[in-house]
Structures are given as structure tokens and as C-alpha cells.
Design an enzyme around this catalytic site. Structure first.
Site, PDB file in Angstrom:
ATOM      1  N   TYR A  27     -21.126 -22.493 -36.537  1.00  0.00           N
ATOM      2  CA  TYR A  27     -22.469 -21.859 -36.658  1.00  0.00           C
ATOM      3  C   TYR A  27     -22.566 -20.886 -37.768  1.00  0.00           C
ATOM      4  O   TYR A  27     -23.436 -20.720 -38.553  1.00  0.00           O
ATOM      5  CB  TYR A  27     -22.928 -21.739 -35.392  1.00  0.00           C
ATOM      6  N   SER A 109     -32.779  -9.529 -35.833  1.00  0.00           N
ATOM      7  CA  SER A 109     -33.464 -10.785 -36.032  1.00  0.00           C
ATOM      8  C   SER A 109     -34.129 -11.026 -34.999  1.00  0.00           C
ATOM      9  O   SER A 109     -34.068 -10.830 -33.550  1.00  0.00           O
ATOM     10  CB  SER A 109     -32.234 -11.986 -36.094  1.00  0.00           C
ATOM     11  N   GLN A 133     -36.951  -8.216 -38.024  1.00  0.00           N
ATOM     12  CA  GLN A 133     -37.281  -9.575 -38.811  1.00  0.00           C
ATOM     13  C   GLN A 133     -37.981 -10.277 -38.062  1.00  0.00           C
ATOM     14  O   GLN A 133     -37.716 -10.738 -36.663  1.00  0.00           O
ATOM     15  CB  GLN A 133     -36.101 -10.150 -39.418  1.00  0.00           C
ATOM     16  N   TYR A 135     -39.776 -13.912 -37.079  1.00  0.00           N
ATOM     17  CA  TYR A 135     -39.913 -15.505 -37.189  1.00  0.00           C
ATOM     18  C   TYR A 135     -41.055 -15.755 -36.044  1.00  0.00           C
ATOM     19  O   TYR A 135     -41.330 -15.051 -34.994  1.00  0.00           O
ATOM     20  CB  TYR A 135     -38.734 -16.275 -36.681  1.00  0.00           C
ATOM     21  N   THR A 161     -39.390 -13.353 -42.571  1.00  0.00           N
ATOM     22  CA  THR A 161     -38.543 -14.802 -43.367  1.00  0.00           C
ATOM     23  C   THR A 161     -39.388 -15.744 -43.847  1.00  0.00           C
ATOM     24  O   THR A 161     -40.106 -16.404 -42.919  1.00  0.00           O
ATOM     25  CB  THR A 161     -37.422 -14.978 -42.601  1.00  0.00           C
ATOM     26  N   LYS A 253     -38.588 -11.710 -47.021  1.00  0.00           N
ATOM     27  CA  LYS A 253     -37.225 -12.143 -47.255  1.00  0.00           C
ATOM     28  C   LYS A 253     -37.386 -13.629 -47.584  1.00  0.00           C
ATOM     29  O   LYS A 253     -37.753 -14.462 -46.839  1.00  0.00           O
ATOM     30  CB  LYS A 253     -36.528 -11.874 -45.933  1.00  0.00           C
ATOM     31  N   HIS A 277     -30.957 -17.440 -47.934  1.00  0.00           N
ATOM     32  CA  HIS A 277     -30.509 -17.749 -46.260  1.00  0.00           C
ATOM     33  C   HIS A 277     -28.942 -17.846 -46.442  1.00  0.00           C
ATOM     34  O   HIS A 277     -28.567 -18.548 -45.262  1.00  0.00           O
ATOM     35  CB  HIS A 277     -31.182 -18.825 -45.703  1.00  0.00           C
ATOM     36  N   ARG A 280     -28.314 -21.553 -46.195  1.00  0.00           N
ATOM     37  CA  ARG A 280     -28.382 -22.336 -44.927  1.00  0.00           C
ATOM     38  C   ARG A 280     -29.617 -23.013 -44.713  1.00  0.00           C
ATOM     39  O   ARG A 280     -29.854 -23.696 -43.756  1.00  0.00           O
ATOM     40  CB  ARG A 280     -28.414 -21.277 -43.595  1.00  0.00           C
ATOM     41  N   ASP A 308     -29.534 -10.893 -51.139  1.00  0.00           N
ATOM     42  CA  ASP A 308     -28.364 -11.159 -50.148  1.00  0.00           C
ATOM     43  C   ASP A 308     -27.823 -12.628 -50.529  1.00  0.00           C
ATOM     44  O   ASP A 308     -28.513 -13.160 -51.386  1.00  0.00           O
ATOM     45  CB  ASP A 308     -28.766 -11.043 -48.416  1.00  0.00           C
ATOM     46  N   GLY A 310     -24.001 -14.563 -50.464  1.00  0.00           N
ATOM     47  CA  GLY A 310     -22.720 -14.314 -51.082  1.00  0.00           C
ATOM     48  C   GLY A 310     -22.020 -13.093 -51.492  1.00  0.00           C
ATOM     49  O   GLY A 310     -20.985 -13.105 -52.027  1.00  0.00           O
ATOM     50  N   ARG A 312     -19.742 -10.522 -50.995  1.00  0.00           N
ATOM     51  CA  ARG A 312     -18.483 -10.516 -50.148  1.00  0.00           C
ATOM     52  C   ARG A 312     -17.644  -9.250 -50.529  1.00  0.00           C
ATOM     53  O   ARG A 312     -16.526  -8.964 -49.971  1.00  0.00           O
ATOM     54  CB  ARG A 312     -17.486 -11.684 -50.584  1.00  0.00           C
TER      55      ARG A 312
END
Ligand SMILES: Cc1cc2nc3c(=O)[nH]c(=O)nc-3n(C[C@H](O)[C@H](O)[C@H](O)COP(=O)(O)O)c2cc1C
Length: 385
Positions: A27, A109, A133, A135, A161, A253, A277, A280, A308, A310, A312
Site C-alpha cells: 500500500y 492527511s 491537508q 479531502y 489536494t 497540492k 502524488h 499514485r 514532492d 521521488g 530520496r
């Protein structure tokens, strides 16, 4: 697990795969469809090199930035992520504590699994770096009371978002028997039971924490029912209405181009996050680093542009900031660390990224993140002609 075992994001990922049931790891780790955009995000960072200068800078490079009036000790924030409470009992409150202890921000979130009130209260008194954030699958009737609750609980910044009008097609989750709303189908439940049995440490920790939650339930409950198949569609009119209602910056976002950056600014956004995202949502969407220059040019420093998807390593942070990002957020990197060692794991991950960033700037000969610009980068041979 001992947090000092986290020595890089790649190592945190490897350890996380051994710490939680496979379906939970998938996930976090997975992305949409063929995971092309997820791969593109990381490839875009790899394609950019550096132009170091020698014998130039002396002393520790400056990592601190200021964002919306708040001083951060490093330009790395923790991105809003759903279901963090399933990874480790420290959950969303633990992530918020880790961010504060390292003087940065964790964005909560709407589907983290903990209410904004509970997370704010868990930080106690003193300085509380709180960003929320949003939703709201139910539209305005849902988002109005939600943002009022977040404001009353002391949140400073509202992040909306806009890339989730429907949930992306996460095939690993489907294979693992999760439905769009992250409920488990009966066949999945049998497999999950086997995976849980293979991770007794996780099962014991989560079992204990479920009992404690029963004794001390979250009064606000999870804020939004999981963003199921319907997703959370917003319009630019919604964003404008939120900017009117919210007494602070509204950060949009999920922007992936200049045209949408302009729409966000026109709607009154106080900041933008260039994000896909983490790959995703729409597979085939561009890598964020590739579209960052267009967005930065459109925004022309009128509001901060964050990035944001990737990131690392510290060197990725440097590349994004040299291309005009005010800061970056990381998602999976801190989720892996949370799964491995809870709050201490997230703190350790931030320390690893800080050390990485310091080393990269030192080797580059750059005195601080505020000095970064395109001159520090090698973006490939000049176009012919
Ligand atoms: C497990 C998981 C859950 C996420 N949940 C949310 C969410 O609830 N809201 C949101 O805006 N973004 C969510 N995201 C996206 C992150 O905020 C962020 O954009 C993304 O993780 C950045 O990419 P990275 O993982 O490569 O760092 C989630 C990401 C992951 C990995």
C-alpha cells in the site's frame, strides 16, 4: 527495531518490507497502473548532475529556510499520507512529534486515521507546527465544517489536494484484496491473516494500541470516511471559497503545469505543491522535476513553490531547490521509517536526510540552500543548433 539501522531511504524501505505485513508495505510502496510515473519521478532526479566549485565555501552549509513565517531547520517537510496509523501505533501524532523535534512540519492527511484535534492535542503546549491537508468527497457541505475544525484546533496552513477526483488504480492493492476504500475482501482477509502472522511484532504492537484506543477513543474520530471510489473532486471555485474562509495560506497540492499554477494563483492560493502524488494517481503524468521550471516561471516568486514525488536523497533536495523549489516534501521515505521504528524512525530519517543534504552542499562548494540556482546544475548537453 533500532532506528540507527536506517542509513538511507533505500535501507528504510528494505527494513520496512520486513516490519509490516506485505499488503501494508505494498500500500505504501505501490503506485498506479504500471507505476511508470513513479519510476519517472526518480529517473528525472538521476538525469540531473552537478557543477561543483572547489575551495569555495567554508564551514557548515546553511540548511534553514522560512516558510509562511515559520523558521524550519531544513527544507524537507513530511507529506500528508493516509492510514499512517496502520503502520505503527505512534501514527500521525508520532509523525507530528518527529517533525517538531527536528524543527520541520508534518502535514496531517484528512485520511491519516487520526482527527486534527487529537494530533494537535498530542503536541501539548509550546510551538505547534500544524498544517492540515483536505479531502472532502462530500463537497462544500463537508469541507466547510472540516476546515473550521482545523482552524479551531490551531492549524496554520491548509493544503488542498486537487489530483484526486478519483482514486488511482493501485494494482498491488487490488492483488492484495483491498477494495477502493481500502477495505479487505474475504479472499484478501485470509491472505492478510497469514501475512499478519508472519509479522508478530507488528501484530502485538498494533493489538496493544487498539486496546488503548478503546480506553481513550479519538473524540473527533477519523475526519473523512476513506476516499473511496468517488475520490475528492474540487473546482477552482472551491479553492477560491476556501481561500476566503481560511485565515491563512491555502496551498494547492497536485499542480503539474503552468496553466494550473495560474488557476491556483487566480483562486487565491498562497502556495503550490508540484506533485503527482508519488505516481499514485494518473500513471503517465510527468515527473515533477521535469515540470517544476515551467511552474516556477509562471509563479515568478509570488508564492512559494514546493515539490514532492521521488525525493530520496539530500542531492534530490538540492536539485529541486536549484530549479526554484522553496522546499520539498517526502512521502514514502518517512512512512518506511515509521513502519521500522515509529517516531524515532522518522526522526532518524530526517537526520539522515539532513546529513545527506549537508554533505552534498559541502561537496558542491555551496554555502547554503539559499544560494542554490541553475548554475549549480548540469542538466545535459546544450541543444544543438
Ligand atoms: C501511503 C501513501 C498515502 C498517501 N496519502 C495521501 C493523502 O492522504 N493525501 C495526499 O494529499 N497525498 C497523499 N499521498 C501522497 C503524498 O502526500 C506525496 O505526494 C507523495 O507520497 C510524494 O511522493 P514520494 O512518496 O515519492 O515522496 C500519499 C502517499 C502515500 C505513499
Amino acid at each position: 527495531m533500532d532506528p540507527s539501522r536506517i542509513t538511507s531511504v533505500a535501507e528504510a524501505r528494505r527494513l520496512a518490507a520486513r516490519a509490516v505485513p506485505r499488503a501494508l508495505f505494498d500500500y505504501v510502496d505501490g503506485a498506479a497502473d504500471d507505476e511508470l510515473t513513479r519510476a519517472r519521478n526518480e529517473a528525472a532526479f538521476r538525469a540531473v548532475g552537478f557543477r561543483p566549485r572547489m575551495a569555495a565555501a567554508a564551514g557548515e552549509p546553511r540548511l534553514g529556510i522560512e516558510l509562511f513565517g515559520r523558521a524550519l531547520s531544513l527544507p524537507v517537510l513530511l507529506a500528508p499520507c493516509g492510514l499512517v496509523t496502520a503502520l505503527h501505533p505512534d501514527g500521525a501524532a508520532g509523525v507530528a512529534r518527529a517533525a517538531r523535534s527536528r524543527r520541520t512540519v508534518a502535514v496531517l492527511s484528512a485520511v491519516a486515521g487520526a482527527s486534527p484535534e487529537r494530533v494537535a492535542a498530542s503536541l501539548g503546549g509550546g510551538d505547534r507546527p500544524l498544517w492540515y491537508q483536505l479531502y472532502a468527497p462530500g463537497g462544500r457541505a463537508e469541507w466547510e465544517p472540516l476546515i473550521d475544525r482545523a482552524a479551531a484546533a490551531g492549524y496554520e496552513v491548509l493544503m488542498v489536494t486537487v489530483d484526486t477526483p478519483a482514486l488511482g488504480n493501485r494494482e498491488r492493492d487490488r492483488r492484495n484484496g483491498f477494495t477502493g476504500s481500502m477495505r479487505v475482501r474475504p479472499r484478501g482477509a485470509v491472505r492478510l491473516a497469514g501475512q499478519v502472522a508472519a509479522r508478530p511484532g507488528w501484530a502485538l504492537r498494533m493489538g496493544r494500541s487498539a486496546l488503548a484506543d478503546r480506553r481513550n477513543p479519538d473524540p473527533g474520530g477519523p475526519t473523512v470516511g476513506l476516499v473511496a471510489a468517488g475520490g475528492s473532486p474540487f473546482t477552482w471555485d472551491d479553492i477560491a471559497a476556501m481561500a476566503d474562509r481560511w485565515d491563512g495560506p491555502v496551498v494547492v497540492k497536485g499542480v503539474l503545469g503552468a496553466a494550473d499554477a495560474r488557476c491556483a494563483l487566480d483562486a487565491g492560493a498562497g502556495g503550490i505543491v508540484v506533485s503527482n502524488h508519488g505516481g499514485r494517481q494518473l500513471d503517465g503524468a510527468p515527473a515533477t522535476l521535469d515540470v517544476l521550471p515551467d511552474v516556477v516561471a509562471e509563479v515568478a516568486r509570488s508564492v512559494p513553490v514546493l515539490l514532492d514525488s521521488g525525493v530520496r536523497r539530500g542531492s534530490d533536495v538540492v536539485k529541486a531547490m536549484a530549479m526554484g523549489a522553496a522546499a520539498v516534501l517526502v512521502g514514502r521515505p518517512y512512512l518506511y521509517a515509521l513502519a521500522v521504528a515509529g517516531t524515532a524512525g522518522v526522526e532518524r530519517l530526517l537526520d539522515v536526510l539532513r546529513a545527506d543534504l549537508t554533505r552534498t552542499l559541502t561537496l558542491l562548494g555551496c554555502p547554503g540552500v539559499d544560494d542554490l540556482d541553475l548554475d549549480w546544475l548540469d542538466t545535459g548537453p546544450p541543444a544543438a543548433g
